[in-house]
Design a protein around this motif. Structure first.
Motif, PDB file in Angstrom:
ATOM      1  N   LEU A 162       4.839  -0.867  -4.754  1.00 27.58           N
ATOM      2  CA  LEU A 162       4.424   0.446  -5.545  1.00 27.58           C
ATOM      3  C   LEU A 162       5.378   1.231  -5.160  1.00 27.58           C
ATOM      4  O   LEU A 162       5.956   1.419  -4.118  1.00 27.58           O
ATOM      5  N   ILE A 193      -3.430   3.768  -2.254  1.00 21.23           N
ATOM      6  CA  ILE A 193      -3.520   2.922  -3.358  1.00 21.23           C
ATOM      7  C   ILE A 193      -2.885   1.721  -2.793  1.00 21.23           C
ATOM      8  O   ILE A 193      -1.837   1.427  -2.065  1.00 21.23           O
ATOM      9  N   SER A 194      -3.665   0.419  -3.238  1.00 22.87           N
ATOM     10  CA  SER A 194      -3.047  -0.772  -2.800  1.00 22.87           C
ATOM     11  C   SER A 194      -2.934  -1.480  -4.056  1.00 22.87           C
ATOM     12  O   SER A 194      -3.362  -1.281  -4.922  1.00 22.87           O
ATOM     13  N   ALA A 195      -2.090  -2.709  -3.607  1.00 25.24           N
ATOM     14  CA  ALA A 195      -1.794  -3.886  -5.077  1.00 25.24           C
ATOM     15  C   ALA A 195      -1.718  -5.032  -4.251  1.00 25.24           C
ATOM     16  O   ALA A 195      -1.564  -5.210  -3.063  1.00 25.24           O
ATOM     17  N   CYS A 202       0.904  -1.217   0.026  1.00 22.84           N
ATOM     18  CA  CYS A 202       0.166  -0.006   0.074  1.00 22.84           C
ATOM     19  C   CYS A 202       0.798   1.365   0.026  1.00 22.84           C
ATOM     20  O   CYS A 202       1.976   1.239   0.363  1.00 22.84           O
ATOM     21  N   ALA A 204       4.563  -0.018 -10.567  1.00 21.44           N
ATOM     22  CA  ALA A 204       4.295  -1.209 -10.013  1.00 21.44           C
ATOM     23  C   ALA A 204       5.405  -2.233 -10.528  1.00 21.44           C
ATOM     24  O   ALA A 204       5.668  -2.288 -11.685  1.00 21.44           O
ATOM     25  N   ASN A 231      -4.099  -6.491  -9.454  1.00 21.34           N
ATOM     26  CA  ASN A 231      -5.041  -5.355  -9.522  1.00 21.34           C
ATOM     27  C   ASN A 231      -4.453  -4.297  -8.605  1.00 21.34           C
ATOM     28  O   ASN A 231      -3.812  -4.478  -7.346  1.00 21.34           O
ATOM     29  N   ILE A 232      -4.540  -3.026  -9.009  1.00 19.98           N
ATOM     30  CA  ILE A 232      -4.463  -1.722  -8.346  1.00 19.98           C
ATOM     31  C   ILE A 232      -5.594  -1.317  -7.876  1.00 19.98           C
ATOM     32  O   ILE A 232      -6.629  -0.846  -8.823  1.00 19.98           O
ATOM     33  N   ARG A 233      -5.754  -1.123  -6.553  1.00 17.58           N
ATOM     34  CA  ARG A 233      -7.109  -0.455  -6.221  1.00 17.58           C
ATOM     35  C   ARG A 233      -6.849   0.821  -5.713  1.00 17.58           C
ATOM     36  O   ARG A 233      -5.869   1.301  -4.812  1.00 17.58           O
ATOM     37  N   ILE A 258       1.704  -8.219  -8.318  1.00 20.66           N
ATOM     38  CA  ILE A 258       2.240  -6.808  -8.020  1.00 20.66           C
ATOM     39  C   ILE A 258       2.975  -7.135  -6.448  1.00 20.66           C
ATOM     40  O   ILE A 258       1.925  -7.623  -5.600  1.00 20.66           O
TER      41      ILE A 258
END
Length: 108
Positions: free
Chosen positions: A83, A52-54, A43, A92, A59-61, A80
């Motif tokens: 980040l 931003i989390s991965a 994160c 990423a 997926n990146i959220r 991933i």
């Protein structure tokens, strides 16, 4: 560990969940990771103030730090692991040497 640009929120994460605390009130918000169907790996907080989390799902959220709601999702198609932000570029890094750079200047 992450801290919002305003220092009003702090948070941590595990493979399972993201935890965000509102500093003034002590209120904790939990965002589901594994319990919501995805594993977290990293994160980071953007200068614009969103989380931003991965994860290993590729997926990146993008999350609201105040409500914990998901603001958007971007799929890279590889696991991933890390980040990094540089200005308005999000990078990423994944398994097998994969690397992707995204312009997040238009993200609100």
């Amino acid at each position: 560990l992450f801290i919002s640009p305003s220092a009003e929120q702090v948070g941590t994460w595990t493979d399972d969940d993201i935890y965000i605390w509102q500093v003034a009130s002590g209120k904790k918000t939990t965002i589901g990771g594994r319990s919501a169907g995805f594993d977290l790996s990293t994160c980071i907080v953007s200068p614009q103030g969103f989380l931003i989390s991965a994860g290993y799902d590729g997926n990146i959220r993008f999350w609201c730090l105040i409500t914990g709601s998901c603001l958007g999702l971007f799929s890279l198609g590889f696991k991933i692991q890390r980040l990094a932000l540089h200005g308005e570029r999000l990078y990423a890094a994944g398994a097998n040497g994969y690397l992707a750079g995204l312009d997040i200047s238009q993200t609100e």
